[in-house]
Design an enzyme around this catalytic site. Structure first.
Site, PDB file in Angstrom:
ATOM      1  N   HIS A  42      52.971   8.226  73.403  1.00  0.00           N
ATOM      2  CA  HIS A  42      53.388   7.887  74.761  1.00  0.00           C
ATOM      3  C   HIS A  42      52.296   7.140  75.523  1.00  0.00           C
ATOM      4  CE1 HIS A  42      56.323   8.304  77.920  1.00  0.00           C
ATOM      5  NE2 HIS A  42      55.416   8.761  78.761  1.00  0.00           N
ATOM      6  N   TYR A  45      50.565   4.142  72.307  1.00  0.00           N
ATOM      7  CA  TYR A  45      51.432   3.096  71.732  1.00  0.00           C
ATOM      8  C   TYR A  45      50.981   2.730  70.307  1.00  0.00           C
ATOM      9  CZ  TYR A  45      54.050   2.072  76.028  1.00  0.00           C
ATOM     10  OH  TYR A  45      54.886   2.141  77.110  1.00  0.00           O
ATOM     11  N   HIS A  80      62.565   8.513  80.515  1.00  0.00           N
ATOM     12  CA  HIS A  80      62.233   9.924  80.720  1.00  0.00           C
ATOM     13  C   HIS A  80      63.188  10.738  79.854  1.00  0.00           C
ATOM     14  CE1 HIS A  80      59.779  12.289  83.851  1.00  0.00           C
ATOM     15  NE2 HIS A  80      58.996  11.449  83.221  1.00  0.00           N
ATOM     16  N   ASP A 102      54.870   3.004  89.766  1.00  0.00           N
ATOM     17  CA  ASP A 102      54.417   1.799  89.058  1.00  0.00           C
ATOM     18  C   ASP A 102      54.559   0.568  89.942  1.00  0.00           C
ATOM     19  OD1 ASP A 102      53.507   2.622  86.518  1.00  0.00           O
ATOM     20  OD2 ASP A 102      55.543   2.937  85.835  1.00  0.00           O
ATOM     21  N   GLY A 505      57.364  -3.565  80.019  1.00  0.00           N
ATOM     22  CA  GLY A 505      58.269  -2.763  79.213  1.00  0.00           C
ATOM     23  C   GLY A 505      57.703  -1.403  78.885  1.00  0.00           C
ATOM     24  N   SER A 508      59.819   4.202  73.751  1.00  0.00           N
ATOM     25  CA  SER A 508      60.062   5.637  73.623  1.00  0.00           C
ATOM     26  C   SER A 508      60.450   5.933  72.179  1.00  0.00           C
ATOM     27  CB  SER A 508      61.181   6.083  74.575  1.00  0.00           C
ATOM     28  OG  SER A 508      61.494   7.449  74.364  1.00  0.00           O
TER      29      SER A 508
END
Length: 702
Positions: A42, A45, A80, A102, A505, A508
């Site tokens: 998470h 990456y 989420h 953000d 972007g 997930s």
């Protein structure tokens, strides 16, 4: 090292050996927790960062920005998924809060929220909890939820997808960055720090256990604190003394401050005992990793901290100086006079690269789709009642999409339109389609991008930029790795065809539980500019006697991802149609040009359910019915197609413009009456609307 210990910290033996080799020693407990969070998928990456940089090269800021004159449109989408699977209300609520931060970290005032939901079935309590969480948080902070999508497929029964997109506006002179050329004090403002959300980053980087142990990893949100934080942050960033801004999301204080320092090429010293706490006895690593909500990190010129404190107090927010950046290149953690950790900051922020370029070929279909049936009524009503297509009024009426008074076009009518400046507006869309991307992650992802652009264009918007959220299963599996790489290539190729930047972007991974993984499920968001709100066409038929055209290809290859095909098992080879993407691009931009000339009365893109469903939606959402004759497959799905309504006096200019752009078009009927007449078959308005609005199929498997 005992594997049980490594599992506790979500580290592999390879990662452990890498850390020990780099340090020349064994990490202590606090350092183990630091790597546990920062090297999680998470935050780190590991399976995607290199591929994203090579193929997209997006901004490394908190959100991407596109420009409409002097207005910067900051936008980003994030997932989420894991939190919503175990605690849907708080998972969704804090998803909104996180993505909003953000945007404000860029100096932008939030103006809109959009969401993309994927659930197993409409009766799922997870679905209800997520909708409640989104509406509770979004409505409370005064940011309208203006659009989105809701999709249902049994593959999401245990792993729902909740992707939230936030959009904000900032003037050029007020943009803030997450990096600085100057060292300063690290300051935090917002709420106190507790133990909620501990291990949230590592929790989002593994398979769900499904045994209740995941619940403490979910954060708890306070939208009224978030509203105060929004206003305080937007005031704070006006100060010249603020050097950099970062929201506190995954891995909390640790991630936000180390990323800010590393991007600035600096070292960092943190004093965890300076952090305002709401629980006693918290350890240094707990304070670092807590994902308590409604907090921001600021880098401030030394000697100017009191300016921030004054604003924080005015908005009844906590304020603390918790550290400073320096030129050491090290991360140091101090707690109650003890040095708890000392690590090279680049080692902390640069997780090992585990990405793989695994190519896989997916079949394409060239065989033209044909329709041999006589009556279309039964199939049309079945599609209109499909929970993925049917009206989402029960969802969007729980959102306050009119707060701020700037919403020009409401939810679930192609793209949402939000007023910006003068006559100018912003058009916003977010789209996914698992039927396409599970079938062919490469071509299906291209189709998503074209669909999202078609929605924006249908609302008179010119697409400006792309954000995305790439939802996949376990990237350590070869099949998932191949799907992911195909998706990356699809996004890159489509963005180049459309000449649009991918600005931001989120990825997930590990969306799986009980051995069941989700199919490849990328979601894309588009921001576009509407030059004049008065040019926004209707989404339904508005004037009797006008002509109805299909813009785009009439006869198209079979698409095994089409809802009609999937529901009726009409195609067994499982292939995606071979698409001429340049033809589709020409159709998109020709429709945009015609809209700018105000030739169209109504426009609606052809998406799930094909031409006949698009026609039915225009009748249901309009003032009149239609009489249409078509000699092609009414339910086939293919990108780059629109149904348009046009006055007789504009027909010649419209046809001339499409011929000039080498775009296929077909006159298929006229606007008339109340009902839809398709090839002489009467399709009652009342029956269509009742089927579309009464959610037939809710409570059943989608």
């Amino acid at each position: 090292m005992d594997e049980k210990v490594l599992k506790k910290f979500s580290l592999s033996p390879f990662e452990y050996k890498t850390i020990v080799k780099a340090l020349g020693r064994e990490p202590n407990e606090t350092e183990f927790y630091i790597f546990s969070a920062m090297w999680s998928e998470h935050c780190g990456y590991k399976h995607s960062k290199r591929l994203i940089k090579e193929h997209f090269n997006p901004s490394e800021e908190n959100a991407g920005i596109v420009w409409i004159e002097d207005n910067g449109i900051a936008f980003k989408v994030e997932s989420h998924n894991h939190p919503c699977a175990v605690e849907p209300f708080q998972g969704a609520a804090t998803g909104v809060g996180g993505i909003i931060r953000d945007v404000i970290a860029m100096g932008a005032r939030p103006i809109a929220i959009l969401d993309s939901f994927h659930f197993g079935k409409p009766s799922s309590p997870l679905f209800e909890g997520v909708v409640d969480g989104i509406s509770f948080y979004g409505n409370s902070i005064g940011v309208p939820t203006v659009g989105g999508e809701v999709r249902f497929d049994k593959s999401y029964e245990n792993n729902p997808l909740v992707n939230v997109m936030a959009v904000g506006v900032v003037k050029k002179k007020k943009i803030k960055s997450a990096k600085s050329d100057e060292c300063g004090s690290v300051v935090m403002i917002g709420s106190k720090t507790g133990r909620d959300g501990l291990h949230g980053a590592s929790f989002a980087s593994r398979e769900l256990e499904g045994n209740g142990k995941d619940r403490p990893s979910v954060q708890v949100g306070d939208p009224f604190a978030e509203k105060r934080l929004i206003e305080a942050t937007l005031q704070v960033i006006e100060l010249k003394s603020v050097l950099a801004v970062q929201d506190m999301g995954a891995a909390g204080i640790l991630s936000s401050t180390t990323e800010m320092a590393e991007r600035s090429g600096m070292g960092l010293t943190l004093y965890t005992d300076k952090v305002p706490l709401r629980e006693d006895g918290m350890k240094a690593w707990e304070i670092l990793l807590s994902e308590s909500q409604e907090r921001m990190a600021l880098l401030v010129k030394k000697g100017h901290e009191s300016e921030i404190e004054e604003i924080a107090k005015r908005w009844e927010l906590e304020f603390a100086i918790i550290g400073e950046t320096n030129n050491t290149g090290l991360l140091e953690i101090h707690h109650q006079g003890k040095k708890m950790a000392m690590l090279p900051i680049e080692l902390v922020t640069k997780a090992p690269d585990l990405s793989r370029k695994m190519k896989k070929e997916y079949p394409l279909c060239d065989e033209i789709s044909t329709w041999s049936g006589k009556s279309v009524k039964k199939e049309l009503l079945n599609l209109l009642s499909n929970p993925t297509i049917s009206s989402k009024r029960r969802v969007y009426e729980r959102y306050d999409h009119t707060v701020r008074g700037e919403t020009v076009k409401p939810p679930f009518s192609d793209a949402a339109v939000v007023h910006l400046d003068g006559d100018k507006c912003v058009a916003l869309s977010i789209d996914g389609n698992v039927n396409y991307t599970a079938l062919n992650p490469l071509e299906g992802t291209k189709a998503l991008l074209f669909e999202s652009c078609a929605n924006v264009i249908s609302s008179a918007g010119k697409p400006l930029g792309i954000t995305n959220c790439l939802n996949f299963g376990n990237p350590e599996e070869d099949e998932v790795a191949a799907q992911f790489y195909s998706c990356i290539r699809g996004l890159e190729e489509a963005s180049k065809i459309l000449n649009l930047p991918i600005t931001s972007g989120n990825v997930s991974f590990y969306n799986e539980s009980k051995g069941i993984s989700i199919p490849p499920s990328p979601v894309v968001g588009i921001v576009g500019v509407v030059e004049d709100w008065k040019k926004v066409p209707a989404s339904g038929f508005v004037k009797e006697g006008d002509y109805i055209y299909l813009v785009g290809k009439k006869e198209v290859p079979k698409n095994a991802g089409a809802l009609y095909i999937q529901k009726n098992n009409k195609m067994k080879d499982g292939s995606f149609p071979r698409v001429n993407w340049n033809e589709c691009k020409n159709a998109l931009y020709a429709v945009y040009e015609v809209i700018q000339k105000k030739m169209f009365e109504a426009v609606h893109d052809v998406a799930e359910g094909g031409v006949l469903v698009a026609l039915a939606e225009m009748v249901i959402n309009g003032k009149y019915g239609a009489n249409v004759s078509c000699d092609f497959h009414p339910f086939e799905e293919y990108p780059g197609r629109f149904i348009v309504e046009i006055k007789e006096e504009n027909v010649d200019g419209f046809e001339k413009l499409l011929r000039k752009n080498d775009v296929e078009f077909t006159k298929i009927g006229t606007v008339t009456g109340k009902d839809l007449v398709y090839n002489d078959e009467l399709l009652s308005f009342d029956e269509m609307r009742k089927t579309y609005e009464t959610y037939k199929g809710f409570g059943e498997d989608a």
